[in-house]
Scaffold this motif. Structure first.
Motif, short mmCIF file in Angstrom:
data_model
loop_
_atom_site.label_atom_id
_atom_site.label_comp_id
_atom_site.label_asym_id
_atom_site.label_seq_id
_atom_site.Cartn_x
_atom_site.Cartn_y
_atom_site.Cartn_z
N MET A 107 39.25 34.56 2.79
CA MET A 107 38.72 35.38 1.69
C MET A 107 37.62 34.64 0.92
O MET A 107 36.75 35.26 0.32
CB MET A 107 39.85 35.76 0.73
N THR A 111 34.19 35.61 4.36
CA THR A 111 33.69 36.93 3.93
C THR A 111 32.17 36.96 3.89
O THR A 111 31.55 37.97 4.24
CB THR A 111 34.25 37.30 2.53
N HIS A 135 44.37 38.70 6.58
CA HIS A 135 43.17 38.56 5.76
C HIS A 135 41.92 38.35 6.62
O HIS A 135 40.81 38.38 6.09
CB HIS A 135 43.30 37.40 4.77
N CYS A 138 38.59 40.37 6.44
CA CYS A 138 37.59 40.18 5.38
C CYS A 138 36.26 39.70 5.96
O CYS A 138 35.19 39.96 5.38
CB CYS A 138 38.10 39.19 4.32
N LEU A 178 41.62 43.15 -0.65
CA LEU A 178 41.17 43.39 0.72
C LEU A 178 41.34 44.85 1.14
O LEU A 178 40.41 45.45 1.70
CB LEU A 178 41.92 42.47 1.69
N GLU A 181 38.62 47.04 -0.39
CA GLU A 181 37.28 46.84 0.17
C GLU A 181 37.19 47.34 1.61
O GLU A 181 36.17 47.92 2.00
CB GLU A 181 36.90 45.35 0.10
#
Length: 237
Positions: A107, A111, A135, A138, A178, A181
């Motif tokens: 993250m 990203t 994750h 991302c 997350l 988004e």
């Protein structure tokens, strides 16, 4: 000859707001590795190269998971001396797929890492499978398809849910939510398991390329992501 998969790990070692250690999440590499180890050749890279830290909390959390503990005890060379992501850019043609391991670390670095984003676009342009778990998705948020539109446009996608983030008490330490988004960038295409921590693996397509997009929601989804990636490479899991 076995297909070649580029595995991407985070280089992030701490949570900026707390200073607590982070990194990549053990079962999210261990379980896909267990699925792929006899079928593909794996190369591991991270933004900074060298030692990519496994999140210590994931070692503790999965100490009773034989797949994770065996991997931790026998495969350390995979993550203690990773290649630099930048070294992989000229070698994209050598790989058949790319896979992003999760953990809270991505993250903060993957990203927006420009090298990672360039790699993703290259894999999409070459119609090669792109996979990520927990994750890890991302890394796809700011990626673009060759046409310039967001890679996730109109895709069905999953990743660590807001409920799960709240349950582990990490939402306030994250730079963004997350699930929120992923849903925004995909245009409402985010999906998740019926219950937090349930398995959810989604196979979709990258806008305009036909490249296979594989995402998994959480640690429970890691094996399934490995299975779908093997299938996408034309192999039998």
């Amino acid at each position: 000859m076995a297909p070649k998969v580029l595995i991407v790990l985070t280089s992030q070692r701490t949570i900026p707001s707390t200073g607590n250690p982070t990194g990549w999440y053990l079962p999210e590499f261990a379980h896909p590795h267990n699925v792929m180890k006899d079928k593909v050749e794996m190369t591991v890279a991270s933004p900074q190269g060298g030692d990519a830290q496994v999140d210590p909390s994931s070692i503790k959390m999965f100490e009773n998971d034989p797949t994770s503990t065996t991997f931790l005890n026998t495969q350390q060379s995979l993550w203690t001396n990773t290649h630099k992501l930048a070294e992989m850019v000229p070698k994209v043609g050598e790989f058949d797929a790319i896979f992003y391991v999760g953990g809270h670390g991505p993250m903060f670095d993957l990203t927006s890492d420009p090298t990672s984003l360039a790699l993703i676009q290259s894999f999409a342009a070459a119609k090669k499978p792109i996979a990520a778990v927990c994750h890890g998705p991302c890394a796809l948020l700011n990626a673009t398809a060759p046409s310039g539109i967001p890679l996730l446009s109109s895709a069905t996608v999953t990743g660590f849910s807001n409920d799960e983030e709240n349950q582990v008490g990490m939402m306030s330490a994250m730079p963004f939510a997350l699930e929120t988004e992923l849903n925004r960038v995909s245009g409402g295409g985010y999906v998740k398991a019926d219950q937090p921590w349930g398995e959810k693996v989604v196979v979709s397509k990258v806008a305009g390329t036909g490249s296979t997009l594989i995402t998994g929601q959480n640690p429970a989804s890691a094996t399934g992501v490995g299975v779908e990636l093997v299938k996408a490479l034309g192999l039998t899991p």
